[in-house]
Design a protein around this motif. Structure first.
Motif, PDB file in Angstrom:
ATOM      1  N   UNK A   1       0.813  -1.220   0.000  1.00 43.96           N
ATOM      2  CA  UNK A   1       0.000   0.000   0.000  1.00 43.96           C
ATOM      3  C   UNK A   1       0.850   1.275   0.000  1.00 43.96           C
ATOM      4  N   UNK A   2       2.120   1.159   0.300  1.00 39.73           N
ATOM      5  CA  UNK A   2       2.963   2.359   0.358  1.00 39.73           C
ATOM      6  C   UNK A   2       3.198   2.870  -1.060  1.00 39.73           C
ATOM      7  N   UNK A   3       2.771   4.112  -1.349  1.00 40.42           N
ATOM      8  CA  UNK A   3       2.916   4.594  -2.725  1.00 40.42           C
ATOM      9  C   UNK A   3       4.383   4.898  -3.057  1.00 40.42           C
ATOM     10  N   UNK A   4       4.857   4.325  -4.152  1.00 39.41           N
ATOM     11  CA  UNK A   4       6.215   4.596  -4.649  1.00 39.41           C
ATOM     12  C   UNK A   4       6.114   4.738  -6.169  1.00 39.41           C
ATOM     13  N   UNK A   5       6.691   5.801  -6.702  1.00 35.87           N
ATOM     14  CA  UNK A   5       6.679   5.993  -8.154  1.00 35.87           C
ATOM     15  C   UNK A   5       7.448   4.866  -8.833  1.00 35.87           C
ATOM     16  N   UNK A   6       6.983   4.464 -10.037  1.00 35.85           N
ATOM     17  CA  UNK A   6       7.654   3.396 -10.758  1.00 35.85           C
ATOM     18  C   UNK A   6       9.119   3.760 -11.039  1.00 35.85           C
ATOM     19  N   UNK A   7       9.373   5.033 -11.395  1.00 29.93           N
ATOM     20  CA  UNK A   7      10.757   5.467 -11.684  1.00 29.93           C
ATOM     21  C   UNK A   7      11.625   5.394 -10.437  1.00 29.93           C
ATOM     22  N   UNK A   8      11.006   5.612  -9.264  1.00 31.28           N
ATOM     23  CA  UNK A   8      11.780   5.546  -8.018  1.00 31.28           C
ATOM     24  C   UNK A   8      12.148   4.098  -7.724  1.00 31.28           C
ATOM     25  N   UNK A   9      11.200   3.206  -7.905  1.00 31.81           N
ATOM     26  CA  UNK A   9      11.486   1.777  -7.727  1.00 31.81           C
ATOM     27  C   UNK A   9      12.599   1.343  -8.673  1.00 31.81           C
ATOM     28  N   UNK A  10      12.516   1.779  -9.913  1.00 31.33           N
ATOM     29  CA  UNK A  10      13.518   1.392 -10.918  1.00 31.33           C
ATOM     30  C   UNK A  10      14.903   1.905 -10.521  1.00 31.33           C
ATOM     31  N   UNK A  11      14.970   3.171 -10.119  1.00 34.56           N
ATOM     32  CA  UNK A  11      16.262   3.756  -9.737  1.00 34.56           C
ATOM     33  C   UNK A  11      16.826   3.035  -8.521  1.00 34.56           C
ATOM     34  N   UNK A  12      15.970   2.701  -7.575  1.00 33.99           N
ATOM     35  CA  UNK A  12      16.432   2.031  -6.362  1.00 33.99           C
ATOM     36  C   UNK A  12      16.949   0.628  -6.675  1.00 33.99           C
ATOM     37  N   UNK A  13      16.295  -0.068  -7.606  1.00 29.73           N
ATOM     38  CA  UNK A  13      16.786  -1.398  -7.988  1.00 29.73           C
ATOM     39  C   UNK A  13      18.160  -1.282  -8.620  1.00 29.73           C
ATOM     40  N   UNK A  14      18.324  -0.274  -9.450  1.00 27.53           N
ATOM     41  CA  UNK A  14      19.606  -0.023 -10.113  1.00 27.53           C
ATOM     42  C   UNK A  14      20.712   0.233  -9.095  1.00 27.53           C
ATOM     43  N   UNK A  15      20.381   0.987  -8.049  1.00 24.38           N
ATOM     44  CA  UNK A  15      21.409   1.449  -7.112  1.00 24.38           C
ATOM     45  C   UNK A  15      21.489   0.591  -5.849  1.00 24.38           C
ATOM     46  N   UNK A  16      20.607  -0.388  -5.738  1.00 24.18           N
ATOM     47  CA  UNK A  16      20.621  -1.233  -4.543  1.00 24.18           C
ATOM     48  C   UNK A  16      20.156  -0.500  -3.296  1.00 24.18           C
ATOM     49  N   UNK A  17      19.174   0.385  -3.467  1.00 27.25           N
ATOM     50  CA  UNK A  17      18.664   1.147  -2.317  1.00 27.25           C
ATOM     51  C   UNK A  17      17.207   0.808  -2.063  1.00 27.25           C
ATOM     52  N   UNK A  18      16.748   1.143  -0.863  1.00 22.10           N
ATOM     53  CA  UNK A  18      15.362   0.908  -0.487  1.00 22.10           C
ATOM     54  C   UNK A  18      14.633   2.259  -0.494  1.00 22.10           C
ATOM     55  N   UNK A  19      13.566   2.401  -1.277  1.00 27.17           N
ATOM     56  CA  UNK A  19      12.842   3.690  -1.330  1.00 27.17           C
ATOM     57  C   UNK A  19      12.360   4.142   0.053  1.00 27.17           C
ATOM     58  N   UNK A  20      12.186   3.177   0.962  1.00 33.25           N
ATOM     59  CA  UNK A  20      11.691   3.541   2.296  1.00 33.25           C
ATOM     60  C   UNK A  20      12.808   4.096   3.182  1.00 33.25           C
ATOM     61  N   UNK A  21      14.039   4.055   2.697  1.00 30.75           N
ATOM     62  CA  UNK A  21      15.143   4.666   3.440  1.00 30.75           C
ATOM     63  C   UNK A  21      15.586   5.971   2.791  1.00 30.75           C
ATOM     64  N   UNK A  22      14.890   6.380   1.734  1.00 31.55           N
ATOM     65  CA  UNK A  22      15.255   7.618   1.033  1.00 31.55           C
ATOM     66  C   UNK A  22      14.449   8.801   1.557  1.00 31.55           C
ATOM     67  N   UNK A  23      15.096   9.954   1.560  1.00 31.90           N
ATOM     68  CA  UNK A  23      14.471  11.162   2.096  1.00 31.90           C
ATOM     69  C   UNK A  23      13.315  11.654   1.235  1.00 31.90           C
ATOM     70  N   UNK A  24      12.336  12.233   1.927  1.00 34.42           N
ATOM     71  CA  UNK A  24      11.225  12.940   1.297  1.00 34.42           C
ATOM     72  C   UNK A  24      11.239  14.363   1.837  1.00 34.42           C
TER      73      UNK A  24
END
Lengths: 347, 347
Positions: free
Chosen positions: B257-280
């Motif tokens: 249910x946590x909204x994440x943009x598709x481009x953000x998911x893609x970038x995070x997969x590329x960089x090995x990061x978790x969108x839930x640990x990224x700043x907003x």
């Protein structure tokens, strides 16, 4: 010893690293075990991103200052005590009672945790002695070589008691009297004396001090002080020139009456500097109606931080807004403000 | 063109030098022609070291944040707009109406005046659009190599409207509902995408925005929101863990249910990061009594900055204060907060 964060911070040999500013566990631990512990007050202990407190209706004061003093430790203080005193003083210069402080730290990667603790404990002590708690804050870390140990920005809020007319830079009037609370140039000389490459022998210590209790006595004696300002960067010369411009007046200052320590005069002669262009961190300039000058002077001298208070001159009509000095030899000169840098990173 | 300061500042090729922080004429000119001109309000124009304003009796909020984001300019904002939005948001997270801001600048010698003006004008625009003026400030300059262009510490004050119960991190209760106002991780990915050495193709822009109008709608709909917080450094994972610790509760979050943009998911997969640990920088987390959750959600979705608002989970009893995630595959994992640095200088 155990810590709720697992491994304890290493205060002996540990250093600031990038994780201390990253918003994760390491930062939370530093905040808990250093800042919250040292500043020790219920508002900060809530660990929200802001402090919430009750205020009465009335005039509120907001002021902020960045501190980049170099070196971080100097005779009579350090960047921590300075950051507390300087911001309390800017609140007090509105005739206000300081209530709370906030602090924003920008740390350089590799800075010794031991030195950071020393600075934070000094801030905590200054804040406690002044009775003005640090209730919220922030910590950032920048890479080695992108900062310089520690920078601190402190912000203060306060309230102006009801009978006080807010002092302000544009309220000086021809005929008003100019007072200073004590000797000029001490802080500047203390910083210079502790700089590498400039080291010279002097016993001068920074005058860094919180002036809010002195100001409380002053506004009690004279609720309508026209101008109050602390002559920090740029010294007395910059402060008087700023006020002359804001109020669109001139000044006539009796130079021999300006108190300057003998050691400060000596150091300035050695270095080719003017004590009136050197920063002070525990002194103030007051401008008041002539009728109240003696009462104000008496109130100032009754305070431990105002024992050397003196009337140094008067406000004049002058369309050029010149600050003129009557010298010891009976001549006059114009007191210009600092043109070059003189003393970078003095506060 | 003439300037009351004589020679005009050279906005094309000029650079910050040590005199701009020395308290003399050069500093006074920079303050006059840049800061006072851009921020353009009567309190700042008084040019005292503090701002004085009337407040009603009640709860006042004080918050401060340092900004060291690198690079200074990024898709969707810059350090100036970020410093305004971030601090307004920290005031708003107390359920408060922001009143005024202060700004402390630490400039590096040699920084282009043109870039400084661009940043200050961006701050001015953000402040004007938010209706929250910058009423006092300070400027310091450090030697080249002792800073990194521009650091800004902003402080905000605000008032909590009378019917609002102050939200606070320790007020989450088992059974409460957790909401987020929109997509997670946009700011982090935008900063990363603009870093040298990490440049990758993405259309993601920082979500940097002032949330005080969204919060005003929310507290009008539900005057007793238990917790409000903006998930900045450390992202949603740090924010939820902080709240769990402060309130001594657990959480059960429905990850899909946590909204994440598709481009953000893609970038995070590329960089090995978790969108839930990224700043907003333009999102918030709200925790409220279950009975008010739908009303709160409706109020959030009615605001342009809350159209993607979603209920993402509930507060549980848990002596370990774990934040648990129900994954898309039906399993559970513990959402730990950031251990390492992940993203230094993200704000």
């Amino acid at each position: 010893m155990a810590s709720s964060w697992g491994r304890r911070l290493d205060w002996d040999t540990g250093r600031v690293d990038m994780t201390h500013g990253a918003g994760g566990r390491a930062m939370a631990q530093l905040v808990d075990e250093l800042f919250v512990a040292a500043f020790d007050n219920p508002l900060l202990a809530k660990k929200n991103d802001q402090a919430v407190f009750e205020v009465p209706a009335g005039r509120m004061v907001l002021t902020t200052d960045g501190y980049v003093v170099s070196p971080l430790f100097f005779p009579g203080g350090d960047i921590g005590s300075l950051a507390v005193h300087g911001t309390i003083n800017d609140v007090a210069m509105a005739g206000a009672r300081p209530l709370y402080l906030s602090a924003s730290f920008i740390l350089e990667e590799g800075f010794p945790l031991r030195d950071l603790r020393r600075i934070v404990e000094s801030m905590a002590r200054a804040s406690r002695e002044a009775g003005v708690p640090i209730v919220t804050g922030d910590t950032k870390v920048v890479e080695k070589g992108k900062g310089d140990g520690v920078f601190i920005s402190t912000t203060g809020v306060g309230v102006v008691p009801a009978p006080v007319v807010t002092p302000s830079g544009e309220r000086a009037r021809p005929g008003d009297v100019v007072l200073v609370s004590g000797t000029m140039g001490d802080h500047g000389v203390a910083i210079l004396s502790s700089r590498e490459g400039l080291a010279f022998e002097t016993s001068v210590r920074s005058d860094s001090a919180a002036l809010h209790r002195l100001v409380a006595r002053m506004v009690e004696a004279v609720p309508d002080i026209h101008v109050l300002r602390d002559p920090t960067r740029g010294g007395l010369s910059a402060t008087l020139n700023e006020i002359a411009q804001q109020s669109r007046v001139g000044m006539l200052i009796d130079e021999p009456r300006i108190p300057v320590l003998r050691e400060v005069t000596a150091a300035c002669e050695l270095l080719g500097l003017d004590p009136l262009q050197l920063a002070n961190e525990g002194k103030l300039v007051a401008i008041t109606d002539r009728r109240h000058a003696d009462r104000l002077l008496e109130a100032m001298r009754a305070d431990p931080l105002g024992t050397d208070a003196t009337i140094i001159g008067t406000i004049t009509e002058d369309e050029h807004h010149f600050v003129q000095m009557e010298t010891a030899f009976g001549g006059r000169r114009i007191l210009d403000w600092l043109v070059g840098e003189a003393l970078p990173r003095i506060c």
